[in-house]
Write a protein that holds these residues in place. Sequence first.
Motif, PDB file in Angstrom:
ATOM      1  N   LEU A  52     -39.935  18.335  -1.226  1.00  0.00           N
ATOM      2  CA  LEU A  52     -41.464  18.479  -1.962  1.00  0.00           C
ATOM      3  C   LEU A  52     -41.358  19.938  -2.436  1.00  0.00           C
ATOM      4  CD1 LEU A  52     -43.718  16.471   0.127  1.00  0.00           C
ATOM      5  CD2 LEU A  52     -42.618  15.676  -2.033  1.00  0.00           C
ATOM      6  N   ARG A  53     -40.277  20.621  -2.429  1.00  0.00           N
ATOM      7  CA  ARG A  53     -40.207  21.844  -2.850  1.00  0.00           C
ATOM      8  C   ARG A  53     -40.936  22.897  -2.109  1.00  0.00           C
ATOM      9  NH1 ARG A  53     -37.646  22.048  -7.678  1.00  0.00           N
ATOM     10  NH2 ARG A  53     -38.034  24.367  -7.886  1.00  0.00           N
ATOM     11  N   VAL A  54     -41.462  22.608  -0.613  1.00  0.00           N
ATOM     12  CA  VAL A  54     -41.910  23.382   0.043  1.00  0.00           C
ATOM     13  C   VAL A  54     -41.028  24.802   0.237  1.00  0.00           C
ATOM     14  CG1 VAL A  54     -42.975  23.805   2.357  1.00  0.00           C
ATOM     15  CG2 VAL A  54     -42.971  21.382   1.003  1.00  0.00           C
ATOM     16  N   ALA A  55     -39.971  24.887   0.350  1.00  0.00           N
ATOM     17  CA  ALA A  55     -39.277  26.093   0.336  1.00  0.00           C
ATOM     18  C   ALA A  55     -38.992  27.017  -0.947  1.00  0.00           C
ATOM     19  CB  ALA A  55     -37.846  25.690   1.038  1.00  0.00           C
ATOM     20  N   THR A  56     -39.790  26.483  -2.019  1.00  0.00           N
ATOM     21  CA  THR A  56     -39.549  27.170  -3.105  1.00  0.00           C
ATOM     22  C   THR A  56     -40.370  28.511  -3.014  1.00  0.00           C
ATOM     23  OG1 THR A  56     -39.403  25.160  -4.485  1.00  0.00           O
ATOM     24  CG2 THR A  56     -39.877  27.249  -6.012  1.00  0.00           C
ATOM     25  N   THR A  57     -39.502  29.673  -2.867  1.00  0.00           N
ATOM     26  CA  THR A  57     -40.006  30.952  -3.028  1.00  0.00           C
ATOM     27  C   THR A  57     -39.850  31.637  -4.376  1.00  0.00           C
ATOM     28  OG1 THR A  57     -38.068  31.784  -2.124  1.00  0.00           O
ATOM     29  CG2 THR A  57     -39.663  31.473  -0.570  1.00  0.00           C
ATOM     30  N   ILE A  58     -40.416  32.863  -4.421  1.00  0.00           N
ATOM     31  CA  ILE A  58     -40.386  33.412  -5.650  1.00  0.00           C
ATOM     32  C   ILE A  58     -38.827  33.658  -6.261  1.00  0.00           C
ATOM     33  CG2 ILE A  58     -41.127  35.552  -7.319  1.00  0.00           C
ATOM     34  CD1 ILE A  58     -43.446  35.689  -5.403  1.00  0.00           C
ATOM     35  N   VAL A  59     -38.059  34.224  -5.128  1.00  0.00           N
ATOM     36  CA  VAL A  59     -36.681  34.307  -5.528  1.00  0.00           C
ATOM     37  C   VAL A  59     -35.826  33.300  -5.824  1.00  0.00           C
ATOM     38  CG1 VAL A  59     -34.602  35.381  -4.688  1.00  0.00           C
ATOM     39  CG2 VAL A  59     -36.853  36.565  -4.135  1.00  0.00           C
ATOM     40  N   PHE A  60     -36.118  32.239  -5.195  1.00  0.00           N
ATOM     41  CA  PHE A  60     -35.418  30.769  -5.181  1.00  0.00           C
ATOM     42  C   PHE A  60     -36.039  30.171  -6.774  1.00  0.00           C
ATOM     43  CE2 PHE A  60     -34.185  26.512  -4.976  1.00  0.00           C
ATOM     44  CZ  PHE A  60     -33.104  26.536  -4.206  1.00  0.00           C
ATOM     45  N   TYR A  61     -37.371  30.606  -7.218  1.00  0.00           N
ATOM     46  CA  TYR A  61     -37.836  30.029  -8.280  1.00  0.00           C
ATOM     47  C   TYR A  61     -37.220  30.912  -9.603  1.00  0.00           C
ATOM     48  CZ  TYR A  61     -41.374  29.469 -12.220  1.00  0.00           C
ATOM     49  OH  TYR A  61     -41.712  29.536 -13.492  1.00  0.00           O
ATOM     50  N   ILE A  62     -37.134  32.219  -9.423  1.00  0.00           N
ATOM     51  CA  ILE A  62     -35.929  32.956 -10.193  1.00  0.00           C
ATOM     52  C   ILE A  62     -34.639  32.349 -10.458  1.00  0.00           C
ATOM     53  CG2 ILE A  62     -35.223  35.502 -10.771  1.00  0.00           C
ATOM     54  CD1 ILE A  62     -37.615  36.471  -9.317  1.00  0.00           C
ATOM     55  N   TYR A  63     -34.025  32.145  -9.212  1.00  0.00           N
ATOM     56  CA  TYR A  63     -32.665  31.576  -9.226  1.00  0.00           C
ATOM     57  C   TYR A  63     -32.671  30.584 -10.250  1.00  0.00           C
ATOM     58  CZ  TYR A  63     -28.857  28.820  -7.558  1.00  0.00           C
ATOM     59  OH  TYR A  63     -27.770  28.015  -7.753  1.00  0.00           O
ATOM     60  N   GLU A  64     -33.591  29.610 -10.059  1.00  0.00           N
ATOM     61  CA  GLU A  64     -33.543  28.308 -10.769  1.00  0.00           C
ATOM     62  C   GLU A  64     -33.657  28.600 -12.341  1.00  0.00           C
ATOM     63  OE1 GLU A  64     -34.937  24.526  -7.848  1.00  0.00           O
ATOM     64  OE2 GLU A  64     -36.534  25.766  -8.762  1.00  0.00           O
ATOM     65  N   LYS A  65     -34.572  29.484 -12.537  1.00  0.00           N
ATOM     66  CA  LYS A  65     -34.868  29.822 -14.023  1.00  0.00           C
ATOM     67  C   LYS A  65     -33.487  30.270 -14.588  1.00  0.00           C
ATOM     68  CE  LYS A  65     -38.825  27.928 -14.300  1.00  0.00           C
ATOM     69  NZ  LYS A  65     -39.023  26.786 -14.813  1.00  0.00           N
ATOM     70  N   ALA A  66     -32.986  31.306 -13.962  1.00  0.00           N
ATOM     71  CA  ALA A  66     -31.916  31.958 -14.439  1.00  0.00           C
ATOM     72  C   ALA A  66     -30.456  31.289 -14.559  1.00  0.00           C
ATOM     73  CB  ALA A  66     -31.723  33.255 -13.826  1.00  0.00           C
ATOM     74  N   TRP A  67     -30.275  30.492 -13.283  1.00  0.00           N
ATOM     75  CA  TRP A  67     -28.771  29.979 -13.214  1.00  0.00           C
ATOM     76  C   TRP A  67     -28.806  28.509 -13.060  1.00  0.00           C
ATOM     77  CZ3 TRP A  67     -25.542  33.699 -14.212  1.00  0.00           C
ATOM     78  CH2 TRP A  67     -26.010  35.007 -13.857  1.00  0.00           C
ATOM     79  N   THR A  68     -29.777  27.766 -13.324  1.00  0.00           N
ATOM     80  CA  THR A  68     -30.117  26.434 -13.519  1.00  0.00           C
ATOM     81  C   THR A  68     -30.539  26.137 -15.015  1.00  0.00           C
ATOM     82  OG1 THR A  68     -30.494  26.133 -11.049  1.00  0.00           O
ATOM     83  CG2 THR A  68     -30.915  24.218 -12.817  1.00  0.00           C
ATOM     84  N   GLU A  69     -31.482  26.730 -15.506  1.00  0.00           N
ATOM     85  CA  GLU A  69     -32.028  26.595 -16.714  1.00  0.00           C
ATOM     86  C   GLU A  69     -31.585  27.508 -17.817  1.00  0.00           C
ATOM     87  OE1 GLU A  69     -36.272  26.135 -16.701  1.00  0.00           O
ATOM     88  OE2 GLU A  69     -36.414  25.043 -14.799  1.00  0.00           O
ATOM     89  N   TYR A  70     -30.908  28.679 -17.457  1.00  0.00           N
ATOM     90  CA  TYR A  70     -30.228  29.584 -18.035  1.00  0.00           C
ATOM     91  C   TYR A  70     -31.402  30.097 -18.896  1.00  0.00           C
ATOM     92  CZ  TYR A  70     -25.979  27.381 -16.788  1.00  0.00           C
ATOM     93  OH  TYR A  70     -24.766  27.072 -15.878  1.00  0.00           O
ATOM     94  N   ARG A  71     -32.320  30.629 -18.479  1.00  0.00           N
ATOM     95  CA  ARG A  71     -33.441  31.222 -19.066  1.00  0.00           C
ATOM     96  C   ARG A  71     -33.698  32.675 -18.620  1.00  0.00           C
ATOM     97  NH1 ARG A  71     -39.071  28.215 -19.612  1.00  0.00           N
ATOM     98  NH2 ARG A  71     -39.288  29.713 -21.064  1.00  0.00           N
ATOM     99  N   MET A  72     -32.717  33.408 -19.051  1.00  0.00           N
ATOM    100  CA  MET A  72     -32.626  34.852 -18.383  1.00  0.00           C
ATOM    101  C   MET A  72     -34.079  35.545 -18.943  1.00  0.00           C
ATOM    102  SD  MET A  72     -29.983  34.527 -16.907  1.00  0.00           S
ATOM    103  CE  MET A  72     -29.655  36.189 -16.169  1.00  0.00           C
ATOM    104  N   GLY A  73     -34.458  35.556 -19.899  1.00  0.00           N
ATOM    105  CA  GLY A  73     -35.534  36.524 -20.155  1.00  0.00           C
ATOM    106  C   GLY A  73     -36.783  35.963 -19.221  1.00  0.00           C
ATOM    107  N   TYR A  74     -36.904  34.764 -19.112  1.00  0.00           N
ATOM    108  CA  TYR A  74     -38.110  34.157 -18.174  1.00  0.00           C
ATOM    109  C   TYR A  74     -37.819  34.489 -16.795  1.00  0.00           C
ATOM    110  CZ  TYR A  74     -41.449  30.866 -16.455  1.00  0.00           C
ATOM    111  OH  TYR A  74     -42.438  30.141 -15.917  1.00  0.00           O
ATOM    112  N   ALA A  75     -36.505  34.486 -16.301  1.00  0.00           N
ATOM    113  CA  ALA A  75     -36.377  34.829 -15.068  1.00  0.00           C
ATOM    114  C   ALA A  75     -36.554  36.470 -14.723  1.00  0.00           C
ATOM    115  CB  ALA A  75     -34.740  34.554 -14.714  1.00  0.00           C
ATOM    116  N   SER A  76     -36.224  37.313 -15.775  1.00  0.00           N
ATOM    117  CA  SER A  76     -36.540  38.765 -15.746  1.00  0.00           C
ATOM    118  C   SER A  76     -37.917  38.848 -15.554  1.00  0.00           C
ATOM    119  CB  SER A  76     -35.947  39.397 -17.089  1.00  0.00           C
ATOM    120  OG  SER A  76     -34.322  39.291 -17.123  1.00  0.00           O
ATOM    121  N   ALA A  77     -39.002  38.253 -16.279  1.00  0.00           N
ATOM    122  CA  ALA A  77     -40.293  38.212 -16.305  1.00  0.00           C
ATOM    123  C   ALA A  77     -40.761  37.888 -14.733  1.00  0.00           C
ATOM    124  CB  ALA A  77     -40.950  37.597 -17.172  1.00  0.00           C
TER     125      ALA A  77
END
Length: 317
Positions: free
Chosen positions: A265-290
């Motif tokens: 249930l995404r209970v372990a989704t921390t901010i850094v894990f959220y950044i990782y998913e946006k950068a290396w799963t969805e390939y949204r580098m600008g969004y991950a940088s924000a």
Amino acid sequence: MKPSVSLARRPDLPARVPGSRLGRRKLWADHALAYCFLLPTLLVLGTFTLYPVGRAFVLSLYDWDMISPDRQFILFDNYRELFADPLFWKSVRNTVMYVLGTVPLEIGIALGVALLLNRSLSFRAFYRLAFFIPYITTVVAIAMVWAWIYHDQWGLLNYILSWFHLPPQKWLLDPKWTLFTIIVMSIWKTVGYNTVIFLAGLQNMDKELYEAARVDGANSRQVFWHITWPLLTPTTFFVSITAMIGAFKVFTEIYVLYGGKPGPLRVATTIVFYIYEKAWTEYRMGYASASAYILFFMVLAVTMVQFWYARRRVHYS
């Protein structure tokens, strides 16, 4: 009446007056020499820290998938989308809960262990080494070991529960235990480092204060609250800063423990894990940088609050 003596002829004065032209040249030469010694460190710091930080902010203003050479300038749209994403706020909540569950326990346990190890004990050097070994062990190895400990069928933790006739728990599958498993593993890893820091602070205290307290009839509790704890406030302040920053950056423990997933249930989704998913799963580098910059400002705000609180509570003398 004695004749007046010129200041320039007095032998007890330095030959060079600090405000003179020669003094200013000497001062500039000293500054230039100091910056020459600092230049290698400044180059490394600027190349591998300051430039990436500035570049990340520029990248946060673009929409870029890291594959296409074209970048679309969207100004602050990434930040507006970020604040409107419920998953981001869930990651913030999970991170704050992790920090609140980890940092106070780390400090309390490390201080208690340091007080015990500061006494005259047999095999004291062995105990110090045993507590410090987990800190120098890689997080991946520790997470793999704890994954076996938390296993719901043949894990060590459920085996211990069976001694007390308690039912086994699905530590890695039940959302209510997710943050608990991460917090326990993180504390076990980092408490040794904080213990060493506290132990160094305890050993640098003036022993005469303790002797005077014993002469005055103070008990162990009074000695701790009126001597040990006030003198340990600078050490506690340093430990709290480093522990807090490290807790906000938690990622590897979650990634290895849950096999690259954010937990049930995404209970372990921390901010850094959220950044990782946006950068290396969805390939949204600008969004991950924000997202990374929002994390930076969160850590900066908490650190400033700690420094403000330390002005009244930390005793440096």
